[in-house]
Enzyme design. Structure first.
Site: not given
Ligand code: UDP
Length: 322
Positions: A31, A34, A49, A72-73, A139, A187-188
């Site tokens: 957790l 998660g 763990d 889990a990573a 990573y 994430h975007l």
């Molecule tokens: N991205 C962006 N603004 C944000 C978050 C992400 O422009 O606030 C861009 C990021 O540079 C990448 C794409 O969106 O080109 C996807 O990024 P994300 O972090 O979702 O996934 P990743 O490809 O890094 O696993």
């Protein structure tokens, strides 16, 4: 019984929701990222763990485990650059403890969550599993190291495994009971949707001078439910006795730029985004798009959800405000 390590996380919890329909499932999760509420109530939940052999022993001695899925990573590229020890400890060393316990209990079917980050900066349009791996951050390296360990464990100890290299996982379960919930969110798609909900001032586009048609990075977005289905096919292949040491890409085969993703979010939600152009983010390749032909030919899997479907499901989840 199937052991799902990391089954309370974003992708793991979606897999568990599908898997409980056909198998008994035990989830092990510490957790750290998660959520207990994300684990389907039909699964047995153990808080613990994967790096702790006592926690593992108690599971493997209690249940008859047929296969292990490992979600889990830690998975943030930027964090891995500033704190590589965390990544090698949690993603590599702890996984070795899990594999050692599997060997001890003679459980040799393993499904491993890997990543497009193992490819680094590819020079091809469509990445296949033959494309050279050359990760550019801790990573990606931590995931590739485990892949390499698996090659040797298969040869020496008879492990069977399927490695699944995810591209950009997104979207939420159709029930909207579970979805993406990271703190902090990086994430975007969730960031764009949070902005459209008024939870953020603006969206920063990280770089608009890339060598792509509109200058922003191109990624291959894949619905988390499509990922879950791939795991189930992989498990069925391993449990059928098929000898496997396969690695598969999981993507849509379609690339969308950051600008296109934002536009699609606007279209799906009917709202207008507040977008700011910003500096490039370190470690971002211009384009990452998967060929998933191999898993289509060998296991019959292909992505079924479009970018609009992904965003619509994520929007439904975000509107719940969990
Ligand atoms: N991205 C962006 N603004 C944000 C978050 C992400 O422009 O606030 C861009 C990021 O540079 C990448 C794409 O969106 O080109 C996807 O990024 P994300 O972090 O979702 O996934 P990743 O490809 O890094 O696993």
């Amino acid at each position: 019984m199937i052991l799902v390590v990391g089954g309370a996380g974003y992708i793991g919890s979606h897999l568990v929701k599908e898997l409980v329909k056909e198998k008994e499932v035990v989830v092990l999760d510490n957790l750290s990222t998660g959520h207990r509420w994300a684990v389907d109530e039909r699964a047995v939940f153990v808080e613990g763990d994967l790096g702790n052999s006592k926690d593992l022993d108690s599971i493997f001695s209690t249940y008859s485990i047929e296969a292990v899925m490992h979600f889990a990573a830690n998975s943030l590229v930027g964090e891995s650059v500033v704190d590589p020890m965390k990544y090698y400890q949690n993603n590599v060393a702890a996984t070795l403890t899990l594999l050692e316990t599997m060997k001890k209990y003679n459980v040799k079917n393993f499904i491993f969550s890997s990543t497009a980050a193992t490819y680094g900066i590819p020079t091809v349009e469509m990445i296949t599993e033959e494309t050279q791996t050359n990760p550019i951050n801790p990573y990606g390296r931590s995931k590739l190291m485990v892949e390499q360990v698996l090659v040797d464990y298969a040869k020496a100890y008879g492990f069977q495994y399927i490695v699944l290299r995810y591209f950009n996982a997104a979207g939420a379960h159709e029930s909207a009971d579970i979805g993406e919930k990271h703190t902090p969110e990086t994430h975007l798609i969730p960031i764009v949707l949070q902005q459209l909900l008024g939870e953020r001032e603006s969206i920063s586009v990280f770089g608009s001078d890339y060598d792509t048609p509109d200058g922003t990075c191109i990624r291959d977005y894949i619905h988390v439910t499509d990922l879950a289905r791939a795991h189930i096919l992989a498990m069925e292949a391993l449990l059928s006795g098929k000898k496997s040491t396969a690695t598969y890409n999981l993507g849509n085969g379609l690339g969308y730029s950051v600008k296109e993703v934002i536009e699609t979010c606007e279209k799906v939600t009917g709202k207008s985004a507040n977008v700011i152009m910003a500096e490039r983010r370190a470690g971002d390749p211009a384009r990452l798009v998967a060929s998933s032909e191999k898993i289509y030919h060998e296991l019959g899997w292909k992505a079924e959800f479009s970018l609009e479907d992904i965003i619509a499901s994520a929007w439904k989840w975000h509107l719940r405000g969990v």
